[in-house]
Motif scaffolding. Structure first.
Motif, PDB file in Angstrom:
ATOM      1  N   PHE A 103      44.822  37.324  29.895  1.00  0.00           N
ATOM      2  CA  PHE A 103      45.725  36.874  30.965  1.00  0.00           C
ATOM      3  C   PHE A 103      46.724  37.932  31.405  1.00  0.00           C
ATOM      4  O   PHE A 103      47.354  37.801  32.437  1.00  0.00           O
ATOM      5  N   ASN A 104      46.875  38.968  30.631  1.00  0.00           N
ATOM      6  CA  ASN A 104      47.833  40.019  30.998  1.00  0.00           C
ATOM      7  C   ASN A 104      47.170  41.385  31.009  1.00  0.00           C
ATOM      8  O   ASN A 104      47.820  42.401  30.794  1.00  0.00           O
ATOM      9  N   SER A 105      45.875  41.418  31.279  1.00  0.00           N
ATOM     10  CA  SER A 105      45.142  42.681  31.262  1.00  0.00           C
ATOM     11  C   SER A 105      45.570  43.562  32.436  1.00  0.00           C
ATOM     12  O   SER A 105      45.649  43.112  33.574  1.00  0.00           O
ATOM     13  N   THR A 106      45.829  44.811  32.142  1.00  0.00           N
ATOM     14  CA  THR A 106      46.178  45.780  33.190  1.00  0.00           C
ATOM     15  C   THR A 106      45.048  46.785  33.393  1.00  0.00           C
ATOM     16  O   THR A 106      45.186  47.740  34.148  1.00  0.00           O
ATOM     17  N   THR A 107      43.932  46.570  32.701  1.00  0.00           N
ATOM     18  CA  THR A 107      42.798  47.498  32.796  1.00  0.00           C
ATOM     19  C   THR A 107      41.600  46.803  33.435  1.00  0.00           C
ATOM     20  O   THR A 107      41.468  45.576  33.381  1.00  0.00           O
ATOM     21  N   ASN A 108      40.744  47.606  34.041  1.00  0.00           N
ATOM     22  CA  ASN A 108      39.544  47.067  34.662  1.00  0.00           C
ATOM     23  C   ASN A 108      38.381  47.079  33.669  1.00  0.00           C
ATOM     24  O   ASN A 108      38.426  47.734  32.644  1.00  0.00           O
TER      25      ASN A 108
ATOM     26  N   GLY B  87      39.174  39.321  31.858  1.00  0.00           N
ATOM     27  CA  GLY B  87      39.973  40.449  31.399  1.00  0.00           C
ATOM     28  C   GLY B  87      39.925  41.631  32.351  1.00  0.00           C
ATOM     29  O   GLY B  87      40.495  42.692  32.063  1.00  0.00           O
ATOM     30  N   ASP B  88      39.256  41.462  33.501  1.00  0.00           N
ATOM     31  CA  ASP B  88      39.198  42.517  34.516  1.00  0.00           C
ATOM     32  C   ASP B  88      40.385  42.343  35.463  1.00  0.00           C
ATOM     33  O   ASP B  88      40.429  41.369  36.223  1.00  0.00           O
ATOM     34  N   ALA B  89      41.320  43.278  35.417  1.00  0.00           N
ATOM     35  CA  ALA B  89      42.569  43.140  36.183  1.00  0.00           C
ATOM     36  C   ALA B  89      42.311  42.996  37.682  1.00  0.00           C
ATOM     37  O   ALA B  89      43.044  42.293  38.380  1.00  0.00           O
ATOM     38  N   ASN B  90      41.261  43.629  38.186  1.00  0.00           N
ATOM     39  CA  ASN B  90      40.974  43.595  39.619  1.00  0.00           C
ATOM     40  C   ASN B  90      40.538  42.234  40.127  1.00  0.00           C
ATOM     41  O   ASN B  90      40.931  41.822  41.219  1.00  0.00           O
ATOM     42  N   SER B  91      39.705  41.551  39.352  1.00  0.00           N
ATOM     43  CA  SER B  91      39.082  40.324  39.871  1.00  0.00           C
ATOM     44  C   SER B  91      39.626  39.021  39.283  1.00  0.00           C
ATOM     45  O   SER B  91      39.353  37.946  39.828  1.00  0.00           O
ATOM     46  N   ASP B  92      40.401  39.094  38.210  1.00  0.00           N
ATOM     47  CA  ASP B  92      40.923  37.863  37.607  1.00  0.00           C
ATOM     48  C   ASP B  92      42.009  37.206  38.465  1.00  0.00           C
ATOM     49  O   ASP B  92      42.377  36.053  38.225  1.00  0.00           O
ATOM     50  N   MET B  93      42.489  37.921  39.480  1.00  0.00           N
ATOM     51  CA  MET B  93      43.527  37.361  40.353  1.00  0.00           C
ATOM     52  C   MET B  93      43.051  36.096  41.059  1.00  0.00           C
ATOM     53  O   MET B  93      43.846  35.220  41.393  1.00  0.00           O
ATOM     54  N   TYR B  94      41.739  35.994  41.304  1.00  0.00           N
ATOM     55  CA  TYR B  94      41.190  34.789  41.942  1.00  0.00           C
ATOM     56  C   TYR B  94      41.452  33.558  41.074  1.00  0.00           C
ATOM     57  O   TYR B  94      41.801  32.491  41.574  1.00  0.00           O
ATOM     58  N   TYR B  95      41.278  33.727  39.777  1.00  0.00           N
ATOM     59  CA  TYR B  95      41.482  32.596  38.866  1.00  0.00           C
ATOM     60  C   TYR B  95      42.973  32.242  38.755  1.00  0.00           C
ATOM     61  O   TYR B  95      43.324  31.070  38.630  1.00  0.00           O
TER      62      TYR B  95
END
Length: 353
Positions: free
Chosen positions: A196-201, A267-275
Protein backbone atom coordinates in the motif's frame (compact mmCIF):
# COMPACT_ATOMS: atom_id res chain seq x y z
CA UNK A 1 -28.46 -12.04 -19.09
CA UNK A 2 -29.86 -14.41 -16.52
CA UNK A 3 -27.83 -15.51 -13.54
CA UNK A 4 -25.61 -18.60 -13.71
CA UNK A 5 -24.03 -20.48 -10.81
CA UNK A 6 -20.44 -21.35 -9.94
CA UNK A 7 -20.94 -24.94 -8.76
CA UNK A 8 -17.32 -25.87 -8.08
CA UNK A 9 -13.97 -24.14 -7.70
CA UNK A 10 -10.45 -25.53 -7.80
CA UNK A 11 -7.07 -23.80 -7.76
CA UNK A 12 -3.36 -24.60 -7.93
CA UNK A 13 -1.38 -21.59 -6.78
CA UNK A 14 1.57 -20.50 -4.67
CA UNK A 15 -0.70 -21.22 -1.69
CA UNK A 16 -1.75 -24.74 -0.68
CA UNK A 17 -5.16 -24.28 -2.28
CA UNK A 18 -5.89 -27.93 -3.09
CA UNK A 19 -6.23 -28.85 0.59
CA UNK A 20 -8.91 -28.06 3.18
CA UNK A 21 -9.18 -24.96 5.36
CA UNK A 22 -7.95 -22.74 2.55
CA UNK A 23 -9.06 -19.43 4.08
CA UNK A 24 -7.35 -20.24 7.40
CA UNK A 25 -3.99 -21.19 5.87
CA UNK A 26 -3.25 -18.26 3.55
CA UNK A 27 0.30 -16.93 3.98
CA UNK A 28 1.76 -13.69 2.48
CA UNK A 29 4.53 -14.24 -0.06
CA UNK A 30 6.18 -10.82 -0.39
CA UNK A 31 9.88 -11.55 0.18
CA UNK A 32 10.81 -13.13 -3.16
CA UNK A 33 10.29 -11.49 -6.54
CA UNK A 34 9.38 -14.75 -8.32
CA UNK A 35 7.18 -17.28 -6.52
CA UNK A 36 6.32 -20.74 -7.81
CA UNK A 37 3.10 -22.72 -7.53
CA UNK A 38 2.79 -25.59 -5.04
CA UNK A 39 2.33 -28.51 -7.39
CA UNK A 40 0.50 -31.74 -6.54
CA UNK A 41 1.79 -35.24 -7.16
CA UNK A 42 0.88 -35.44 -10.84
CA UNK A 43 1.32 -39.23 -10.93
CA UNK A 44 -1.93 -39.54 -8.98
CA UNK A 45 -3.84 -37.93 -11.85
CA UNK A 46 -1.84 -38.34 -15.07
CA UNK A 47 -0.16 -41.48 -16.51
CA UNK A 48 3.65 -41.17 -16.09
CA UNK A 49 4.28 -41.56 -19.84
CA UNK A 50 2.10 -38.51 -20.53
CA UNK A 51 3.59 -36.36 -17.76
CA UNK A 52 6.95 -36.19 -19.55
CA UNK A 53 5.34 -34.62 -22.60
CA UNK A 54 3.27 -32.06 -20.73
CA UNK A 55 4.30 -28.53 -19.88
CA UNK A 56 3.69 -27.20 -16.38
CA UNK A 57 0.57 -25.24 -17.31
CA UNK A 58 -1.00 -28.30 -18.97
CA UNK A 59 -0.25 -30.44 -15.90
CA UNK A 60 -1.60 -27.83 -13.46
CA UNK A 61 -4.73 -27.37 -15.57
CA UNK A 62 -5.36 -31.09 -15.96
CA UNK A 63 -5.34 -31.58 -12.19
CA UNK A 64 -7.30 -28.42 -11.34
CA UNK A 65 -9.97 -29.25 -13.94
CA UNK A 66 -10.16 -32.80 -12.58
CA UNK A 67 -10.85 -31.45 -9.08
CA UNK A 68 -13.46 -28.97 -10.38
CA UNK A 69 -15.40 -31.59 -12.35
CA UNK A 70 -15.26 -34.09 -9.51
CA UNK A 71 -16.58 -31.55 -6.99
CA UNK A 72 -19.43 -30.60 -9.32
CA UNK A 73 -20.25 -34.27 -9.98
CA UNK A 74 -19.86 -33.76 -13.74
CA UNK A 75 -18.21 -36.35 -15.98
CA UNK A 76 -18.71 -34.57 -19.31
CA UNK A 77 -19.06 -30.76 -19.47
CA UNK A 78 -21.12 -29.26 -22.29
CA UNK A 79 -18.24 -26.89 -23.10
CA UNK A 80 -14.62 -26.30 -22.13
CA UNK A 81 -13.43 -22.68 -22.08
CA UNK A 82 -9.94 -21.68 -20.94
CA UNK A 83 -8.35 -18.25 -20.54
CA UNK A 84 -4.59 -17.71 -20.57
CA UNK A 85 -2.28 -14.76 -20.98
CA UNK A 86 0.98 -16.47 -21.93
CA UNK A 87 -0.24 -19.94 -22.94
CA UNK A 88 2.25 -22.78 -23.05
CA UNK A 89 5.30 -20.54 -22.95
CA UNK A 90 7.56 -23.37 -21.71
CA UNK A 91 7.12 -25.28 -24.98
CA UNK A 92 7.29 -22.03 -26.98
CA UNK A 93 10.73 -21.36 -25.51
CA UNK A 94 11.87 -24.92 -26.25
CA UNK A 95 10.74 -24.61 -29.86
CA UNK A 96 12.48 -21.26 -30.37
CA UNK A 97 15.64 -22.63 -28.78
CA UNK A 98 15.52 -25.56 -31.21
CA UNK A 99 15.16 -23.14 -34.12
CA UNK A 100 18.30 -21.29 -33.04
CA UNK A 101 20.35 -24.34 -32.05
CA UNK A 102 19.54 -26.21 -35.29
CA UNK A 103 19.94 -23.18 -37.56
CA UNK A 104 16.29 -23.47 -38.61
CA UNK A 105 16.80 -26.99 -39.97
CA UNK A 106 15.68 -30.52 -39.02
CA UNK A 107 13.16 -29.32 -36.45
CA UNK A 108 10.86 -31.77 -34.67
CA UNK A 109 7.28 -30.45 -34.62
CA UNK A 110 6.43 -31.62 -31.08
CA UNK A 111 7.30 -28.45 -29.18
CA UNK A 112 5.62 -26.28 -31.83
CA UNK A 113 2.41 -28.33 -31.68
CA UNK A 114 2.37 -28.14 -27.88
CA UNK A 115 3.25 -24.44 -27.74
CA UNK A 116 -0.10 -23.12 -28.99
CA UNK A 117 -2.29 -21.38 -26.45
CA UNK A 118 -5.23 -23.75 -26.98
CA UNK A 119 -3.14 -26.80 -25.98
CA UNK A 120 -4.57 -26.68 -22.44
CA UNK A 121 -8.23 -26.80 -23.47
CA UNK A 122 -7.38 -29.43 -26.09
CA UNK A 123 -5.53 -31.70 -23.65
CA UNK A 124 -8.38 -31.52 -21.12
CA UNK A 125 -10.86 -32.45 -23.86
CA UNK A 126 -8.65 -35.35 -25.00
CA UNK A 127 -8.40 -36.65 -21.46
CA UNK A 128 -12.19 -36.54 -21.05
CA UNK A 129 -12.93 -37.65 -24.64
CA UNK A 130 -15.13 -34.55 -24.78
CA UNK A 131 -16.15 -33.41 -28.28
CA UNK A 132 -18.15 -30.37 -27.12
CA UNK A 133 -17.50 -26.65 -27.69
CA UNK A 134 -13.83 -25.95 -26.96
CA UNK A 135 -12.47 -22.42 -26.88
CA UNK A 136 -9.46 -20.50 -25.59
CA UNK A 137 -9.31 -16.77 -24.81
CA UNK A 138 -5.98 -14.93 -24.85
CA UNK A 139 -6.72 -11.45 -23.52
CA UNK A 140 -3.91 -10.78 -21.01
CA UNK A 141 -5.37 -10.04 -17.58
CA UNK A 142 -9.03 -10.34 -18.66
CA UNK A 143 -8.69 -13.82 -20.20
CA UNK A 144 -10.67 -15.50 -17.40
CA UNK A 145 -13.33 -12.80 -17.48
CA UNK A 146 -13.88 -13.32 -21.23
CA UNK A 147 -14.08 -17.07 -20.59
CA UNK A 148 -16.70 -16.62 -17.85
CA UNK A 149 -18.65 -14.24 -20.08
CA UNK A 150 -18.65 -16.82 -22.90
CA UNK A 151 -19.82 -19.52 -20.47
CA UNK A 152 -22.67 -17.26 -19.35
CA UNK A 153 -23.67 -16.70 -22.99
CA UNK A 154 -23.50 -20.42 -23.80
CA UNK A 155 -25.82 -21.20 -20.88
CA UNK A 156 -28.20 -18.29 -21.56
CA UNK A 157 -28.49 -19.27 -25.24
CA UNK A 158 -29.39 -22.84 -24.33
CA UNK A 159 -26.20 -24.25 -25.85
CA UNK A 160 -24.93 -25.71 -22.56
CA UNK A 161 -25.98 -26.47 -19.00
CA UNK A 162 -22.57 -27.08 -17.37
CA UNK A 163 -19.40 -25.40 -18.61
CA UNK A 164 -15.85 -26.05 -17.43
CA UNK A 165 -14.13 -22.65 -17.24
CA UNK A 166 -10.48 -22.18 -16.34
CA UNK A 167 -7.52 -19.85 -16.34
CA UNK A 168 -3.85 -20.77 -16.32
CA UNK A 169 -0.36 -19.29 -16.67
CA UNK A 170 3.12 -20.67 -16.02
CA UNK A 171 6.57 -19.20 -15.47
CA UNK A 172 9.53 -19.91 -17.74
CA UNK A 173 13.17 -19.07 -17.07
CA UNK A 174 13.78 -16.91 -20.15
CA UNK A 175 10.54 -14.94 -19.81
CA UNK A 176 11.30 -14.23 -16.15
CA UNK A 177 14.79 -13.02 -17.15
CA UNK A 178 13.26 -10.62 -19.67
CA UNK A 179 10.68 -9.40 -17.16
CA UNK A 180 13.49 -8.65 -14.70
CA UNK A 181 15.44 -6.76 -17.40
CA UNK A 182 12.50 -4.52 -18.33
CA UNK A 183 11.54 -3.98 -14.65
CA UNK A 184 8.18 -5.75 -14.89
CA UNK A 185 9.42 -7.78 -11.90
CA UNK A 186 10.70 -5.97 -8.81
CA UNK A 187 14.40 -5.79 -8.04
CA UNK A 188 15.69 -7.82 -5.09
CA UNK A 189 16.61 -4.53 -3.37
CA UNK A 190 12.91 -3.51 -3.35
CA UNK A 191 11.86 -6.50 -1.26
CA UNK A 192 9.91 -7.18 0.88
CA UNK A 193 7.03 -5.33 -0.77
CA UNK A 194 4.75 -2.92 1.08
CA UNK A 195 1.64 -3.28 -1.05
CA UNK A 196 0.00 0.00 0.00
CA UNK A 197 2.95 2.35 0.32
CA UNK A 198 5.18 1.09 -2.48
CA UNK A 199 7.28 3.77 -4.15
CA UNK A 200 8.88 1.37 -6.64
CA UNK A 201 7.61 -0.07 -9.89
CA UNK A 202 7.36 -3.74 -10.77
CA UNK A 203 5.61 -6.69 -9.15
CA UNK A 204 6.20 -10.06 -7.55
CA UNK A 205 5.44 -12.63 -10.27
CA UNK A 206 3.43 -15.78 -9.57
CA UNK A 207 1.68 -18.53 -11.50
CA UNK A 208 -1.24 -20.90 -11.19
CA UNK A 209 -4.35 -22.52 -12.61
CA UNK A 210 -7.95 -22.00 -11.47
CA UNK A 211 -10.94 -23.96 -12.76
CA UNK A 212 -14.68 -23.65 -12.17
CA UNK A 213 -17.83 -25.43 -13.27
CA UNK A 214 -20.41 -22.82 -14.25
CA UNK A 215 -23.94 -24.22 -14.36
CA UNK A 216 -27.46 -23.25 -15.29
CA UNK A 217 -28.93 -24.59 -12.05
CA UNK A 218 -28.04 -24.19 -8.40
CA UNK A 219 -26.77 -27.33 -6.66
CA UNK A 220 -25.95 -28.32 -3.08
CA UNK A 221 -22.30 -27.45 -3.78
CA UNK A 222 -22.93 -24.03 -5.36
CA UNK A 223 -20.47 -21.35 -4.29
CA UNK A 224 -21.87 -18.22 -5.90
CA UNK A 225 -24.11 -16.64 -8.48
CA UNK A 226 -22.17 -15.09 -11.34
CA UNK A 227 -24.22 -11.90 -11.76
CA UNK A 228 -22.32 -9.81 -14.29
CA UNK A 229 -18.94 -8.99 -15.85
CA UNK A 230 -17.58 -5.83 -17.43
CA UNK A 231 -14.29 -5.46 -19.30
CA UNK A 232 -12.58 -2.35 -20.61
CA UNK A 233 -9.17 -2.21 -22.27
CA UNK A 234 -8.50 1.37 -21.15
CA UNK A 235 -9.77 3.32 -18.17
CA UNK A 236 -8.29 6.69 -17.25
CA UNK A 237 -7.52 7.33 -13.61
CA UNK A 238 -10.24 9.98 -13.37
CA UNK A 239 -12.77 7.54 -14.89
CA UNK A 240 -12.38 4.73 -12.33
CA UNK A 241 -15.27 5.81 -10.11
CA UNK A 242 -17.65 6.21 -13.05
CA UNK A 243 -16.50 2.86 -14.47
CA UNK A 244 -17.45 1.11 -11.22
CA UNK A 245 -20.59 3.13 -10.40
CA UNK A 246 -22.06 2.64 -13.87
CA UNK A 247 -21.46 -1.10 -13.60
CA UNK A 248 -23.22 -1.24 -10.22
CA UNK A 249 -26.12 0.87 -11.56
CA UNK A 250 -26.56 -1.60 -14.45
CA UNK A 251 -27.11 -4.27 -11.81
CA UNK A 252 -29.48 -2.10 -9.74
CA UNK A 253 -26.93 -1.77 -6.95
CA UNK A 254 -25.07 1.01 -5.19
CA UNK A 255 -21.79 0.91 -3.27
CA UNK A 256 -23.80 0.27 -0.07
CA UNK A 257 -24.89 -3.13 -1.42
CA UNK A 258 -21.31 -4.38 -1.81
CA UNK A 259 -20.29 -6.31 1.31
CA UNK A 260 -16.71 -6.92 0.16
CA UNK A 261 -14.58 -5.54 -2.66
CA UNK A 262 -11.47 -7.47 -3.72
CA UNK A 263 -8.79 -5.27 -5.28
CA UNK A 264 -5.70 -6.37 -7.21
CA UNK A 265 -3.03 -4.33 -5.40
CA UNK A 266 0.29 -5.57 -6.82
CA UNK A 267 2.88 -3.27 -5.20
CA UNK A 268 3.49 -1.48 -8.52
CA UNK A 269 3.53 2.23 -7.68
CA UNK A 270 2.51 3.22 -11.22
CA UNK A 271 -0.66 1.17 -11.56
CA UNK A 272 -1.94 0.62 -8.00
CA UNK A 273 -3.39 4.15 -8.03
CA UNK A 274 -6.48 2.74 -9.80
CA UNK A 275 -7.24 0.58 -6.78
CA UNK A 276 -6.68 3.47 -4.38
CA UNK A 277 -9.31 5.45 -6.33
CA UNK A 278 -11.70 2.50 -6.16
CA UNK A 279 -11.27 2.21 -2.38
CA UNK A 280 -12.84 5.65 -1.92
CA UNK A 281 -16.15 4.31 -3.24
CA UNK A 282 -16.48 1.61 -0.58
CA UNK A 283 -15.88 3.11 2.90
CA UNK A 284 -18.47 0.79 4.47
CA UNK A 285 -17.42 -2.40 2.68
CA UNK A 286 -14.77 -4.92 3.61
CA UNK A 287 -11.81 -3.93 1.42
CA UNK A 288 -9.61 -6.89 0.53
CA UNK A 289 -6.46 -7.53 -1.52
CA UNK A 290 -4.87 -10.79 -2.68
CA UNK A 291 -1.73 -10.50 -4.84
CA UNK A 292 0.50 -10.65 -1.74
CA UNK A 293 -0.83 -14.22 -1.55
CA UNK A 294 -0.79 -15.22 -5.24
CA UNK A 295 1.72 -12.95 -6.94
CA UNK A 296 0.89 -11.01 -10.11
CA UNK A 297 0.42 -12.79 -13.43
CA UNK A 298 -1.89 -12.58 -16.42
CA UNK A 299 -4.65 -14.70 -14.94
CA UNK A 300 -4.18 -13.85 -11.25
CA UNK A 301 -7.88 -12.94 -11.14
CA UNK A 302 -8.53 -16.70 -11.18
CA UNK A 303 -7.08 -16.84 -7.66
CA UNK A 304 -9.26 -13.93 -6.47
CA UNK A 305 -12.38 -15.52 -8.01
CA UNK A 306 -11.55 -18.80 -6.27
CA UNK A 307 -11.06 -17.05 -2.91
CA UNK A 308 -14.25 -14.98 -3.38
CA UNK A 309 -16.19 -18.20 -3.97
CA UNK A 310 -14.90 -19.61 -0.68
CA UNK A 311 -15.69 -16.38 1.18
CA UNK A 312 -19.29 -16.50 -0.06
CA UNK A 313 -19.73 -20.19 0.72
CA UNK A 314 -18.03 -20.20 4.11
CA UNK A 315 -19.10 -16.66 5.11
CA UNK A 316 -15.61 -15.92 6.39
CA UNK A 317 -13.22 -13.12 5.48
CA UNK A 318 -9.52 -13.95 6.05
CA UNK A 319 -7.72 -11.39 8.21
CA UNK A 320 -4.64 -11.67 5.98
CA UNK A 321 -6.61 -10.14 3.07
CA UNK A 322 -8.12 -7.18 4.91
CA UNK A 323 -7.15 -3.59 4.09
CA UNK A 324 -9.61 -1.89 6.45
CA UNK A 325 -11.32 -3.13 9.61
CA UNK A 326 -14.84 -3.27 8.18
CA UNK A 327 -16.32 -6.76 8.43
CA UNK A 328 -19.93 -7.61 7.59
CA UNK A 329 -21.81 -10.24 9.60
CA UNK A 330 -22.95 -11.83 6.35
CA UNK A 331 -21.44 -11.49 2.90
CA UNK A 332 -23.95 -11.39 0.04
CA UNK A 333 -22.32 -9.35 -2.77
CA UNK A 334 -18.62 -9.32 -3.69
CA UNK A 335 -17.12 -7.09 -6.37
CA UNK A 336 -13.76 -8.03 -7.92
CA UNK A 337 -11.71 -5.34 -9.66
CA UNK A 338 -8.51 -6.20 -11.52
CA UNK A 339 -6.13 -4.94 -14.21
CA UNK A 340 -2.54 -5.62 -15.28
CA UNK A 341 -0.19 -2.65 -15.37
CA UNK A 342 -3.08 -0.21 -15.87
CA UNK A 343 -4.58 -2.05 -18.88
CA UNK A 344 -7.46 -4.48 -19.37
CA UNK A 345 -9.68 -3.53 -16.47
CA UNK A 346 -12.33 -6.00 -15.36
CA UNK A 347 -15.20 -6.01 -12.89
CA UNK A 348 -16.87 -9.26 -11.74
CA UNK A 349 -19.96 -9.27 -9.54
CA UNK A 350 -20.61 -12.38 -7.45
CA UNK A 351 -23.55 -13.02 -5.14
CA UNK A 352 -24.09 -15.64 -2.45
CA UNK A 353 -25.75 -18.68 -4.00
Amino acid sequence: MSTVYINSASCISVQDTLNDNILQNLTPRNSSNIIKAIEPNYKEFIPPAMIRRMSKTVKMSSVASNYALKEAGIEQPDAIIVGTGMGCSQDSEKFLKNVIDNHEEFLTPTFFIQSTHNTVAGQIALGLQCHAYNFTYVNTSSSLEFSLLDAQLQINDGEAENVLVGSTDEQTDRTMELYCLNNTIKKETDLPVDYFNSTTNGVIWGEGASFFVVGKNKTENSYAKLKNIQISNKVELNEVKDFIQNFLAQNNLSHNHIDAVILGFSGDANSDMYYTKAMDLFPDSAQLYYKHLSGEFNTASGFSTFIACHILKEQQIPEVMMINTEKKESVKNILLYNHLGGDDHSLVLLEKA
